[in-house]
Design a protein around this motif. Structure first.
Motif, PDB file in Angstrom:
ATOM      1  N   ARG A  96       0.815  -1.216   0.000  1.00 18.10           N
ATOM      2  CA  ARG A  96       0.000   0.000   0.000  1.00 18.10           C
ATOM      3  C   ARG A  96       0.852   1.271   0.000  1.00 18.10           C
ATOM      4  NH1 ARG A  96      -5.159  -0.854   1.997  1.00 18.10           N
ATOM      5  NH2 ARG A  96      -5.485   1.378   1.631  1.00 18.10           N
ATOM      6  N   PHE A  97       2.151   1.115   0.279  1.00 17.93           N
ATOM      7  CA  PHE A  97       3.048   2.271   0.256  1.00 17.93           C
ATOM      8  C   PHE A  97       4.075   2.179  -0.865  1.00 17.93           C
ATOM      9  CE2 PHE A  97       1.315   2.322   4.517  1.00 17.93           C
ATOM     10  CZ  PHE A  97       1.014   3.667   4.686  1.00 17.93           C
ATOM     11  N   ASP A  98       4.102   1.076  -1.578  1.00 13.38           N
ATOM     12  CA  ASP A  98       4.930   0.983  -2.764  1.00 13.38           C
ATOM     13  C   ASP A  98       4.238   1.760  -3.884  1.00 13.38           C
ATOM     14  OD1 ASP A  98       7.174  -0.742  -4.305  1.00 13.38           O
ATOM     15  OD2 ASP A  98       5.340  -0.609  -5.519  1.00 13.38           O
ATOM     16  N   ALA A  99       4.956   2.643  -4.563  1.00 13.97           N
ATOM     17  CA  ALA A  99       4.326   3.558  -5.522  1.00 13.97           C
ATOM     18  C   ALA A  99       3.595   2.799  -6.630  1.00 13.97           C
ATOM     19  CB  ALA A  99       5.374   4.498  -6.111  1.00 13.97           C
ATOM     20  N   ALA A 100       4.263   1.845  -7.271  1.00 17.75           N
ATOM     21  CA  ALA A 100       3.654   1.143  -8.402  1.00 17.75           C
ATOM     22  C   ALA A 100       2.528   0.223  -7.938  1.00 17.75           C
ATOM     23  CB  ALA A 100       4.719   0.356  -9.161  1.00 17.75           C
TER      24      ALA A 100
ATOM     25  N   VAL B 170       4.171  10.059   4.693  1.00 15.94           N
ATOM     26  CA  VAL B 170       2.794  10.239   5.165  1.00 15.94           C
ATOM     27  C   VAL B 170       2.786  10.686   6.622  1.00 15.94           C
ATOM     28  CG1 VAL B 170       0.607   9.055   5.623  1.00 15.94           C
ATOM     29  CG2 VAL B 170       1.853   8.600   3.498  1.00 15.94           C
ATOM     30  N   LEU B 171       3.610  10.048   7.443  1.00 19.84           N
ATOM     31  CA  LEU B 171       3.666  10.418   8.858  1.00 19.84           C
ATOM     32  C   LEU B 171       4.129  11.860   9.021  1.00 19.84           C
ATOM     33  CD1 LEU B 171       3.400   9.223  11.794  1.00 19.84           C
ATOM     34  CD2 LEU B 171       5.900   9.059  11.734  1.00 19.84           C
ATOM     35  N   VAL B 172       5.196  12.235   8.320  1.00 23.44           N
ATOM     36  CA  VAL B 172       5.746  13.584   8.444  1.00 23.44           C
ATOM     37  C   VAL B 172       4.769  14.625   7.904  1.00 23.44           C
ATOM     38  CG1 VAL B 172       7.586  15.119   7.621  1.00 23.44           C
ATOM     39  CG2 VAL B 172       8.145  12.805   8.393  1.00 23.44           C
ATOM     40  N   GLY B 173       4.153  14.306   6.755  1.00 27.17           N
ATOM     41  CA  GLY B 173       3.255  15.279   6.127  1.00 27.17           C
ATOM     42  C   GLY B 173       1.902  15.394   6.778  1.00 27.17           C
ATOM     43  N   GLY B 174       1.490  14.349   7.495  1.00 25.59           N
ATOM     44  CA  GLY B 174       0.211  14.406   8.195  1.00 25.59           C
ATOM     45  C   GLY B 174      -1.002  14.185   7.313  1.00 25.59           C
ATOM     46  N   GLN B 175      -0.806  13.782   6.049  1.00 24.40           N
ATOM     47  CA  GLN B 175      -1.949  13.564   5.172  1.00 24.40           C
ATOM     48  C   GLN B 175      -2.649  12.258   5.524  1.00 24.40           C
ATOM     49  OE1 GLN B 175       1.314  13.589   4.304  1.00 24.40           O
ATOM     50  NE2 GLN B 175       1.659  12.559   2.343  1.00 24.40           N
ATOM     51  N   PRO B 176      -3.973  12.190   5.353  1.00 25.30           N
ATOM     52  CA  PRO B 176      -4.696  10.950   5.676  1.00 25.30           C
ATOM     53  C   PRO B 176      -4.262   9.814   4.754  1.00 25.30           C
ATOM     54  CG  PRO B 176      -6.220  12.779   5.286  1.00 25.30           C
ATOM     55  CD  PRO B 176      -4.877  13.253   4.887  1.00 25.30           C
ATOM     56  N   HIS B 177      -4.333   8.591   5.263  1.00 20.46           N
ATOM     57  CA  HIS B 177      -4.018   7.410   4.470  1.00 20.46           C
ATOM     58  C   HIS B 177      -4.904   6.277   4.945  1.00 20.46           C
ATOM     59  CE1 HIS B 177      -1.817   4.042   2.684  1.00 20.46           C
ATOM     60  NE2 HIS B 177      -1.232   4.931   1.896  1.00 20.46           N
ATOM     61  N   GLY B 178      -5.278   5.404   4.010  1.00 18.77           N
ATOM     62  CA  GLY B 178      -6.162   4.297   4.362  1.00 18.77           C
ATOM     63  C   GLY B 178      -5.570   3.321   5.351  1.00 18.77           C
ATOM     64  N   CYS B 179      -4.255   3.256   5.439  1.00 17.89           N
ATOM     65  CA  CYS B 179      -3.606   2.328   6.370  1.00 17.89           C
ATOM     66  C   CYS B 179      -3.343   3.026   7.697  1.00 17.89           C
ATOM     67  CB  CYS B 179      -2.305   1.801   5.771  1.00 17.89           C
ATOM     68  SG  CYS B 179      -2.564   0.755   4.324  1.00 17.89           S
ATOM     69  N   ASP B 180      -4.417   3.258   8.417  1.00 21.73           N
ATOM     70  CA  ASP B 180      -4.331   3.909   9.721  1.00 21.73           C
ATOM     71  C   ASP B 180      -4.634   2.902  10.818  1.00 21.73           C
ATOM     72  OD1 ASP B 180      -7.057   3.512   9.442  1.00 21.73           O
ATOM     73  OD2 ASP B 180      -7.563   5.653   9.365  1.00 21.73           O
ATOM     74  N   ALA B 181      -4.774   3.384  12.051  1.00 27.10           N
ATOM     75  CA  ALA B 181      -5.002   2.472  13.172  1.00 27.10           C
ATOM     76  C   ALA B 181      -6.309   1.706  13.013  1.00 27.10           C
ATOM     77  CB  ALA B 181      -4.992   3.255  14.489  1.00 27.10           C
ATOM     78  N   ARG B 182      -7.351   2.351  12.515  1.00 22.45           N
ATOM     79  CA  ARG B 182      -8.636   1.683  12.332  1.00 22.45           C
ATOM     80  C   ARG B 182      -8.529   0.533  11.337  1.00 22.45           C
ATOM     81  NH1 ARG B 182     -13.069   1.544  15.535  1.00 22.45           N
ATOM     82  NH2 ARG B 182     -12.972   3.370  16.858  1.00 22.45           N
ATOM     83  N   PHE B 183      -7.787   0.767  10.242  1.00 29.01           N
ATOM     84  CA  PHE B 183      -7.588  -0.309   9.269  1.00 29.01           C
ATOM     85  C   PHE B 183      -6.778  -1.437   9.896  1.00 29.01           C
ATOM     86  CE2 PHE B 183      -5.366  -2.358   5.684  1.00 29.01           C
ATOM     87  CZ  PHE B 183      -6.468  -2.748   4.943  1.00 29.01           C
ATOM     88  N   GLY B 184      -5.754  -1.089  10.662  1.00 30.25           N
ATOM     89  CA  GLY B 184      -4.975  -2.106  11.356  1.00 30.25           C
ATOM     90  C   GLY B 184      -5.826  -2.944  12.288  1.00 30.25           C
ATOM     91  N   LEU B 185      -6.770  -2.299  12.981  1.00 27.45           N
ATOM     92  CA  LEU B 185      -7.698  -3.022  13.853  1.00 27.45           C
ATOM     93  C   LEU B 185      -8.575  -3.975  13.047  1.00 27.45           C
ATOM     94  CD1 LEU B 185      -9.379  -3.637  16.397  1.00 27.45           C
ATOM     95  CD2 LEU B 185     -10.613  -1.482  15.993  1.00 27.45           C
ATOM     96  N   ARG B 186      -9.108  -3.499  11.917  1.00 23.15           N
ATOM     97  CA  ARG B 186     -10.004  -4.352  11.126  1.00 23.15           C
ATOM     98  C   ARG B 186      -9.272  -5.590  10.616  1.00 23.15           C
ATOM     99  NH1 ARG B 186     -13.811  -7.112  11.107  1.00 23.15           N
ATOM    100  NH2 ARG B 186     -15.025  -7.536   9.220  1.00 23.15           N
ATOM    101  N   VAL B 187      -8.045  -5.416  10.163  1.00 24.60           N
ATOM    102  CA  VAL B 187      -7.257  -6.562   9.719  1.00 24.60           C
ATOM    103  C   VAL B 187      -7.038  -7.538  10.873  1.00 24.60           C
ATOM    104  CG1 VAL B 187      -4.955  -7.264   8.932  1.00 24.60           C
ATOM    105  CG2 VAL B 187      -6.144  -5.366   7.810  1.00 24.60           C
ATOM    106  N   THR B 188      -6.743  -7.008  12.063  1.00 27.26           N
ATOM    107  CA  THR B 188      -6.549  -7.869  13.233  1.00 27.26           C
ATOM    108  C   THR B 188      -7.826  -8.636  13.567  1.00 27.26           C
ATOM    109  OG1 THR B 188      -4.935  -6.294  14.101  1.00 27.26           O
ATOM    110  CG2 THR B 188      -5.802  -7.915  15.644  1.00 27.26           C
ATOM    111  N   GLU B 189      -8.975  -7.987  13.458  1.00 24.08           N
ATOM    112  CA  GLU B 189     -10.249  -8.660  13.733  1.00 24.08           C
ATOM    113  C   GLU B 189     -10.472  -9.829  12.776  1.00 24.08           C
ATOM    114  OE1 GLU B 189     -12.889  -4.901  15.476  1.00 24.08           O
ATOM    115  OE2 GLU B 189     -12.856  -5.310  13.312  1.00 24.08           O
ATOM    116  N   ILE B 190     -10.148  -9.630  11.503  1.00 25.32           N
ATOM    117  CA  ILE B 190     -10.344 -10.689  10.513  1.00 25.32           C
ATOM    118  C   ILE B 190      -9.386 -11.853  10.773  1.00 25.32           C
ATOM    119  CG2 ILE B 190     -10.190 -11.251   8.055  1.00 25.32           C
ATOM    120  CD1 ILE B 190     -11.026  -8.269   7.544  1.00 25.32           C
TER     121      ILE B 190
END
Length: 295
Positions: free
Chosen positions: A124-128, A264-284
């Motif tokens: 999700r962070f690899d450009a291509a 992303v961390l330095v710039g502060g822009q939103p990204h889909g791979c945030d804590a909520r997404f990490g939680l959802r993956v853990t739940e699955i």
């Protein structure tokens, strides 16, 4: 712009191969220190990247603006929650935690404190690769998909690999180590998971079958014990547009992807791979593990 002071928690192979090099080279970051469970390892990594070793994790957390964590998930979650409660931004690895409760603790700490949290899912962070995933998500109308990760970390002949001595990977297997990679591709394209089936294969191999909110279904084959000659990744989607298959060799070096996560961390822009997404993956993952009868 003032550089973001980042502390690195962890000294294992991934800290040395990805986290440390990318943090030390990033123009928006000052790598302020390293902490590890073994003092001698912390000293080695600190010297490698031109920073100082800390004997106490909380002391490092107190001295920085953000922490990057390269630790097993069972250790990452409580340290990340402590850092978030102290007002420190987070750059975390997948999976977010070893339990749903641990992941929820991180999410709660992040949301209460208002800190930024980025969870590093490599593709999700690899450009291509991210561009390819985004195109499939935008296309929609997929009938089914698959995301198979045949890792050879513990395969015969792979004993000298950098991650072969990883106790948590040996305990949790491919479901928890490469399962997050598969889910990080399937979920943004097909939508959240509404039903799960799981079955075991040889070694740690797990077969997942998923139903998604879009109506599509998907499968994933996950293992760390594939024979090295049979290792590899296969991702495809089938639908009204035909078949979309991720090209072999599309993704670049992990350090480049990690550097984009730091952006992303330095710039502060939103990204889909945030804590909520990490939680959802853990739940699955946890739901699949329960269906399989535990680890």
């Amino acid at each position: 712009m003032t550089a973001l002071r980042v502390g690195l928690l962890g000294t294992g192979p991934w800290a040395r191969l990805a986290h440390g090099p990318a943090l030390a080279a990033h123009p928006g970051v000052e790598l302020a220190g390293v902490w590890g469970r073994r003092a001698e390892a912390a000293a080695e990594v600190a010297e490698l990247f031109g920073t100082r070793a800390y004997a106490d994790a909380d002391a490092l957390i107190a001295d920085v603006d953000a922490v990057a964590v390269a630790l097993p998930p069972a250790l990452q979650a409580p340290l990340a929650a402590r850092a978030a409660r102290a007002g420190r931004h987070l750059l975390l690895d997948k999976p977010l935690a070893a339990t749903v409760e641990g992941a929820r603790e991180v999410v709660d700490a992040v949301e209460r404190s208002g800190v930024r949290c980025v969870v590093f899912f490599t593709l999700r962070f690899d450009a291509a690769a991210a561009e390819w995933i985004g195109r499939q998500a935008a296309a929609g109308d997929w009938f089914t998909g698959r995301a198979d990760w045949y890792g050879a970390v513990f395969g015969a002949g792979a004993e000298d690999g950098p991650f072969a001595a990883s106790p948590w990977r040996r305990e949790k297997g491919g479901l928890w180590d490469v399962g997050p990679h598969a889910l990080s591709v399937l979920l943004p394209v097909l939508g959240d998971v509404t039903a799960i089936a799981a079955a075991r294969g040889p070694g740690d191999l797990v077969h997942l079958t998923l139903r998604h909110v879009s109506g599509a279904s998907s499968t994933a084959v996950l293992t760390l014990t594939a024979p090295p000659a049979g290792a590899g990744v296969a991702v495809e989607f089938r639908g009204t547009h035909g078949v979309a298959t991720i090209p072999d060799g599309l993704a670049g070096p992990a350090t480049d992807a990690y550097a984009r996560a730091v952006d992303v961390l330095v710039g502060g822009q939103p990204h889909g791979c945030d804590a909520r997404f990490g939680l959802r993956v853990t739940e699955i993952l946890a739901a699949a593990e329960e269906l399989l009868g535990g680890v």
